[in-house]
Write an enzyme that holds these catalytic residues in place. Structure first.
Site, PDB file in Angstrom:
ATOM      1  N   ASP A   1       0.553  -1.228   0.008  1.00 11.50           N
ATOM      2  CA  ASP A   1       0.037   0.015  -0.151  1.00 11.50           C
ATOM      3  C   ASP A   1       0.730   1.130   0.069  1.00 11.50           C
ATOM      4  OD1 ASP A   1      -2.023   2.066   0.287  1.00 11.50           O
ATOM      5  OD2 ASP A   1      -2.592   1.271   2.188  1.00 11.50           O
TER       6      ASP A   1
ATOM      7  N   CYS B   1      -3.967   4.430  -4.656  1.00 14.41           N
ATOM      8  CA  CYS B   1      -4.441   5.746  -4.731  1.00 14.41           C
ATOM      9  C   CYS B   1      -4.297   6.557  -6.136  1.00 14.41           C
ATOM     10  CB  CYS B   1      -4.433   6.722  -3.374  1.00 14.41           C
ATOM     11  SG  CYS B   1      -2.688   7.248  -3.165  1.00 14.41           S
TER      12      CYS B   1
END
Length: 451
Positions: free
Chosen positions: A377, A404
């Site tokens: 992540d 993201c």
């Protein structure tokens, strides 16, 4: 612009600024960055905000010169509107105003469609992959409860940074600017943020106010950054709130009064998040992402797992809960306070270890040569080729990549492909309505494995 002196070197003879120039253009496709692409009659590329594909608009240049590779512009007059256009619900949205939202003028369903187009384009351009190649159905999924009618806005943002103008009033920054748009409310701010009443009071000698409204508890927190030499005001808000401040010299966050953490809730557990630390901004994001990651990894009892860029331990805890007492999880995180919170959050899992430091430096030092599962992540810039190759070299049966930024995701997927890993499937989530941003989860496995 004055003519350059005949004796001035060529490097000093800058082309004329085009800021303020207006062009009537046909708007082309949406692009990564919250804008659409158009061209002037001379062929110069325009990145135009506040418009939609297929529209004819008057675009006013906000950045760029005659010799620039591209120009940035705002659509200041809509001559031929697209069917997906709506009047922006927010009075502070529009050319030259708040830069927090990119798509206030777009129907919610069309926003998700445009995000899917951007992700598709980035995958093709940077990874040479189609939606079929990554087993993605081409949709960007809304969070439950976020489906709203055109002209309505979901109030989802649980963390808001207000910038304070020279007169002490709260506002939000204009697009690509340090100029403050003063506001009296923010439509996308969660109710827990709005109920603090930050916009209604003055903030003398303060540069920014970060407001945090936990969704797993009634905890509310503000983090104040004073101006240089500024003194902290007496903070009286509409709700009980913890107050922290950013030190002028050390830039560290210090507690003024109340808790120095908020309590969040996800995956059936309570998580402490300290000193304004990272937590997903959308109230449903943590649970949605844990569910997508765990469904994709299918953890088994006794496996070993890595949680890289582990934050306060969200995925590490979910993994530990599922692999049981005979399994083991290592988390690595660069943020010192986040590491302390992760160790506190996961203290009831004896087979979880959290290491502090940059992932790309700490992981090689651990001596780990293999792992069954990896959660990756990374920050918005992505993991990068070196770390991707190291992770692939551990031979995990599955990797969950949480992204993201679609460009970083696509670049890293191309590195994984070269390293022998292919996407088993990809999902995209609209966890930032009214903005260009989205969150993606890609599950990867060795390329030789049967589908």
């Amino acid at each position: 612009m004055p003519e350059a002196s005949a004796s001035a070197p060529a490097s000093d003879q800058l082309a004329a600024s085009l800021v303020g120039e207006e062009y009537e253009v046909e708007v082309g496709p949406v692009a990564h960055g919250g804008h659409c692409v158009a061209r002037t009659e001379s062929g110069q590329v325009l990145f135009v905000r506040h418009t939609l594909p297929g529209e004819r608009v008057v675009a006013r240049v906000t950045e760029g010169r005659a010799d620039s590779r591209f120009l940035r512009a705002d659509a200041v007059r809509i001559l031929d509107p697209a069917k997906d256009r709506v009047e922006a619900p927010c009075p502070f949205s529009g050319p030259g105003r708040c830069g927090g939202c990119d798509w206030q003028h777009v129907k919610p369903g069309a926003q998700r469609r445009f995000k899917a187009e951007v992700l598709t384009e980035q995958l093709q351009r940077l990874a040479g992959m189609t939606p079929e190649d990554v087993s993605w159905d081409g949709t960007v999924e809304p969070a439950p409860g976020d489906k709203v009618a055109p002209g309505e806005v979901p109030a989802w943002r649980t963390r808001v940074r207000y910038t304070i103008d020279d007169e002490g009033h709260a506002g939000l920054l204009k697009h690509r600017s340090h100029e403050v748009q003063r506001i009296d409310h923010c439509l996308i701010a969660a109710p827990g943020v709005e109920e603090l009443g930050i916009e209604a009071r003055e903030w003398p000698q303060i540069a920014t106010v970060d407001a945090i409204a936990a969704t797993g508890s009634a905890d509310r927190q503000v983090v104040l950054t004073p101006r240089p030499g500024g003194r902290l005001p007496l903070v009286e808000l509409n709700r009980e709130v913890s107050v922290l401040r950013v030190g002028e010299k050390d830039r560290a966050v210090h507690r003024v009064h109340g808790r120095d953490f908020v309590r969040e809730r996800a995956d059936g557990r309570t998580w402490r998040v300290g000193e304004g630390g990272f937590w997903q901004v959308h109230p449903q994001a943590a649970d949605l992402l844990v569910d997508a990651v765990m469904r994709g990894l299918t953890p088994r009892k006794g496996e070993t797992a890595l949680d890289l860029y582990c934050g306060v331990g969200l995925f590490a805890g979910a993994l530990a809960d599922r692999i049981g007492e005979k399994g083991a999880v290592l988390g690595i995180e660069a943020g010192k306070r986040a590491v302390a919170d992760a160790r506190k959050n996961l203290q009831d899992f004896p087979r979880v270890r959290i290491e502090h430091g940059k992932v790309e430096k700490v992981l090689p030092r651990t001596g780990i040569t293999e792992a069954d599962l990896v959660v990756l992540d990374p920050p918005r810039t992505g993991a990068g080729k070196q770390l991707v190759n190291h992770v692939a070299g551990l031979g995990p049966r599955r990797i969950a990549y949480v992204a993201c930024d679609p460009a970083a995701l696509a670049r890293d997927l191309s590195y994984f492909a070269t390293a022998g890993y292919r996407p088993r499937f990809l999902r995209a989530f609209d966890l930032f309505p009214m903005t260009q941003h989205m969150e993606c989860v890609a599950i990867l496995e060795p390329a030789g494995k049967a589908a």
